[in-house]
Design an enzyme around this catalytic site. Structure first.
Site, PDB file in Angstrom:
ATOM      1  N   ASP A  19       0.843  -1.196   0.000  1.00  0.00           N
ATOM      2  CA  ASP A  19       0.000   0.000   0.000  1.00  0.00           C
ATOM      3  C   ASP A  19       0.878   1.246   0.000  1.00  0.00           C
ATOM      4  O   ASP A  19       2.100   1.174   0.111  1.00  0.00           O
ATOM      5  CB  ASP A  19      -0.968   0.013   1.183  1.00  0.00           C
ATOM      6  N   LYS A  75      -9.044  -6.456  -3.453  1.00  0.00           N
ATOM      7  CA  LYS A  75     -10.382  -6.228  -2.900  1.00  0.00           C
ATOM      8  C   LYS A  75     -10.744  -4.750  -3.016  1.00  0.00           C
ATOM      9  O   LYS A  75     -10.071  -3.883  -2.465  1.00  0.00           O
ATOM     10  CB  LYS A  75     -10.461  -6.650  -1.422  1.00  0.00           C
ATOM     11  N   HIS A  98     -12.466  -1.359  -9.062  1.00  0.00           N
ATOM     12  CA  HIS A  98     -13.619  -0.502  -9.357  1.00  0.00           C
ATOM     13  C   HIS A  98     -13.301   0.982  -9.203  1.00  0.00           C
ATOM     14  O   HIS A  98     -14.068   1.832  -9.650  1.00  0.00           O
ATOM     15  CB  HIS A  98     -14.837  -0.899  -8.521  1.00  0.00           C
TER      16      HIS A  98
END
Length: 356
Positions: free
Chosen positions: A223, A257, A261
């Site tokens: 991340d 996850k 999108h």
């Protein structure tokens, strides 16, 4: 029946539906008010259903606002957040929790959606929707979020510590929910898996849950620096700071996850190609696990509408979209993957395995 009567009835219904659509945002704002006041927490702490007077007293709401609290409880009951259990002392209704309101109890470890819901009701997320009309008329790449705030969503998380915390808390809580789903429903996806990278895995809740339940799987979280800079790197989950567009650590499996999108097709292909380079061949057990909504697969009308509404969130705040199966299929193919399968629908989310 007189044709004019039929047309009048249709007109009345159309007007009612239009009114409902117009003021429907107040359902969301009533929910936010309930969270701000702590209505669900108060009833839960009380241990049983509560009357209007009990809630007014417990929540320290002025007596002058008591009639208006009744009106709030009435709409919350109508939308299913609360339920009336008949009347108690005098003529006051007794209000109790429902499965919906139980999901915002902060003591709930697994199915706590408080942070997720609260982040979506924050003015930072609501304001961009007011700029949709102006955005459609502009021939540029700026999103409604950027028109509203002068920066992208990700820039906002970087420069606004409070919003960044709300967002990260929301992601951590939802990751705990998916650990439970993995353990109970899709544990087979980890058969033969020795290493896993959770791309955009935040504070590592999903990876920690996986290592606890599948100790044979070595988990790494990738991340951004502002997300993981304060997390100790001495536990069973390893944290790597980096950009998923340029690097994904090597592993048997990569998990995405709620990542794809957020991004347009071109960016998704770049992310997926980095994931493909990080995993071994299909024959050697390499795969990518995608957790996303698949429009058109919802089992209920409520889930289908949720898919469409979250797609509007993507439209206002991000460059991405919620996608149907054909759109996902094309994305995987364009990124160089050979096949995929949708192995489970978990409420509004689906688990998709894609293979190199």
């Amino acid at each position: 029946m007189d044709r004019n009567v039929i047309e009048d009835n249709e007109s009345v219904q159309a007007q009612a539906k239009l009114w409902n659509l117009t003021v429907g945002y107040l359902k969301s704002m009533s929910l936010k008010c309930a969270l701000d006041l702590g209505i669900a927490e108060a009833i839960d702490n009380h241990g049983e259903a509560m009357s209007l007077s009990q809630l007014q007293s417990t929540l320290s709401i002025p007596t002058t606002k008591k009639p208006h609290l009744y009106r709030l409880l009435r709409i919350l009951t109508h939308v299913g957040f609360l339920v009336e259990q008949g009347t108690g002392v005098g003529t006051e209704a007794i209000n109790d929790l429902t499965p919906m309101s139980c999901h915002v109890l902060r003591k709930e470890e697994i199915f706590n959606m408080f942070s997720l819901i609260y982040s979506q009701l924050d003015f930072i997320m609501v304001k961009p929707s007011l700029h949709l009309g102006a955005w459609f008329k502009q021939d540029d790449q700026q999103k409604p979020f950027e028109i509203a705030h002068g920066c992208s969503f990700w820039e906002m998380t970087s420069k606004n510590p409070n919003f960044n915390k709300i967002f990260n808390d929301a992601m951590e809580r939802t990751n705990r929910m998916y650990v439970n789903a993995f353990v109970n429903n899709v544990s087979d996806v980890f058969k033969g898996v020795h290493s896993l990278v959770d791309v955009g895995g935040g504070t590592g809740a999903l990876s920690k849950g996986i290592t606890e339940n599948f100790p044979h799987v070595e988990c790494t979280v990738l991340d951004l620096p502002q997300v993981i800079h304060s997390i100790p790197n001495d536990g069973p989950v390893k944290f790597v700071s980096g950009d998923m567009f340029s690097f994904v650590p090597r592993a048997d499996v990569v998990v995405l996850k709620w990542i794809l999108h957020d991004w347009c097709d071109e960016d998704c292909i770049k992310i997926l190609q980095q994931c493909k380079e990080a995993i071994p061949s299909k024959e050697a057990g390499g795969k990518v696990i995608v957790i996303e909504k698949v429009i058109g697969t919802a089992s209920t009308e409520a889930c289908h509408e949720t898919h469409l509404l979250t797609d509007m969130v993507m439209l206002t705040a991000f460059t991405g979209a919620e996608r149907d199966e054909l759109q996902w299929q094309k994305l995987f193919s364009d990124a160089g993957f050979s096949s995929y399968q949708i192995i489970l629908a978990m409420g509004i989310e689906s688990v998709i395995e894609i293979y190199p």
